[in-house]
Design an enzyme around this catalytic site. Structure first.
Site, PDB file in Angstrom:
ATOM      1  N   SER A 230      42.570  -8.548 -80.320  1.00 44.00           N
ATOM      2  CA  SER A 230      42.709  -8.511 -81.016  1.00 44.00           C
ATOM      3  C   SER A 230      42.614  -7.772 -81.990  1.00 44.00           C
ATOM      4  CB  SER A 230      40.904  -9.112 -80.976  1.00 44.00           C
ATOM      5  OG  SER A 230      40.684 -10.050 -80.470  1.00 44.00           O
ATOM      6  N   GLU A 302      40.188  -4.433 -85.863  1.00 34.45           N
ATOM      7  CA  GLU A 302      39.589  -4.180 -84.593  1.00 34.45           C
ATOM      8  C   GLU A 302      40.659  -3.171 -84.143  1.00 34.45           C
ATOM      9  OE1 GLU A 302      38.087  -6.658 -81.771  1.00 34.45           O
ATOM     10  OE2 GLU A 302      38.610  -5.534 -80.194  1.00 34.45           O
TER      11      GLU A 302
END
Ligand SMILES: Cc1cc2nc3c(=O)[nH]c(=O)nc-3n(C[C@H](O)[C@H](O)[C@H](O)COP(=O)(O)OP(=O)(O)OC[C@H]3O[C@@H](n4cnc5c(N)ncnc54)[C@H](O)[C@@H]3O)c2cc1C
Length: 310
Positions: A230, A302
């Site tokens: 992600s 992230e």
């Protein structure tokens, strides 16, 4: 760098000007001045290396599996300490009366391999991590999560060197860990090992659950192109997952140089072949800008940015 007195005997590897593209799942990243991957001598060697590097004012970056990193095209100045060969799994107590079992795992162990090792001993608890790239140290540092579970759910204790290079052991206290946050972020830490609480479970059930997770990852295209999983964190206050937000804006397939938003998953940015770290970073910025301008949401990356950037 040559001034550093490496421990002897040394069974690991040392390379100078080592391309970090070889050590990251994105397959990008310029050279590390010095890349060191100790072997079994890791617990004795690493503190000496860190102390000597500090004396010489040389920065040290800790590398796990490189599965959550974007290293700049100019590479990393100083030393990269690769934990990859500090691997192993040892049950610490027996499971009398069918009770739980505490296992200690070296930080450089591959997450996927320790889930398999636990399954071999019919110990359940780590199934949710099956198929996730990276090391145990990285998973603890990131408090990695998937399938509604996070590492902190099974973590009992972490052994690490703190900013002063003191050897410490931290039990897991509620509140220390939260969504993609661990107490090890924000200051220098070298995680040496982690203890997990596992429970006996039928081996066929463990293996079935692990196979389901691996298949789900394959279906979602996780392994189709180099990526770091992600790109952005989810944020509950946005009311839907980041992947859905990016899909809504029609950003799948958006490209900068050799980097693209995966055509099959809004929250995965891929190296489409020949991407530079700069392409990936510019694409991350572009997606953030489009989401901010259209919906007012601030997406938080992230992916960890490491090394030198223009
Ligand atoms: C295909 C794919 C799927 C993914 N799916 C998921 C998912 O479902 N859930 C999820 O949470 N993540 C996922 N990720 C991201 C990644 O797998 C995790 O974040 C993983 O925990 C990173 O571990 P690593 O060892 O690769 O860490 P690295 O990328 O090497 O490092 C990440 C950070 O941890 C620090 N670090 C690493 N090891 C240590 C140590 N021993 N001591 C101190 N600091 C350390 C590094 O300095 C760095 O700051 C995915 C990635 C890929 C490529």
């Amino acid at each position: 760098m040559e001034k550093i007195n490496m421990a002897n005997p040394f069974s690991g590897e040392i390379r100078f000007d080592e391309p970090m593209a070889r050590h990251t799942s994105f397959r990008v990243g310029g050279p590390a001045d010095c890349w060191v991957r100790p072997g079994g001598e890791f617990p004795a060697y690493a503190p000496r290396l860190l102390a000597e590097a500090r004396r010489e004012d040389i920065p040290v970056f800790i590398l796990g599996g490189g599965a959550n990193l974007l290293v700049g095209d100019r590479g990393i100045r100083g030393i990269v300490l690769d934990t990859g060969r500090w691997a192993g799994f040892s049950p610490e107590n027996s499971r009398e009366n069918g009770g739980e079992c505490i296992v200690r795992v070296c930080s450089g162990s591959s997450v996927d391999e320790i889930t398999a090792a636990a399954a071999e001993k019919s110990l359940g608890g780590l199934e949710f991590l099956a198929g996730m790239p990276g090391s145990v140290g990285g998973a603890v540092w990131m408090n990695a999560r998937c399938y509604e579970k996070e590492v902190a759910d099974v973590l009992v204790e972490t052994e690490f060197l703190d900013e002063s290079l003191e050897h410490r052991v931290l039990g897991r206290h509620p509140g220390d860990f939260s969504y993609k946050k661990s107490p090890f972020q924000g200051a220098f830490t070298l995680i040496l090992s982690a203890k997990f609480r596992l429970r006996p479970r039928l081996q066929e059930e463990i293996l079935r659950e692990m196979a389901e997770h691996r298949l789900d990852r394959e279906d979602k295209g996780h392994y189709r192109h180099p990526s770091a999983g992600s790109a952005f964190k989810n944020n509950r206050s946005f009311g839907r997952s980041t992947g859905k937000i990016i899909d809504e804006l029609g950003l799948r397939g958006l490209q900068v140089g050799g980097a693209a938003v995966a055509p099959y998953h809004g929250n995965i940015i891929i190296n489409n072949g020949g991407a530079k770290a700069e392409d990936i970073r510019r694409l991350i910025d572009l997606v953030r800008e489009k989401v901010k301008n259209t919906l007012g949401f601030d997406l938080e990356p992230e992916i960890i940015f490491a090394g030198e950037w223009p």
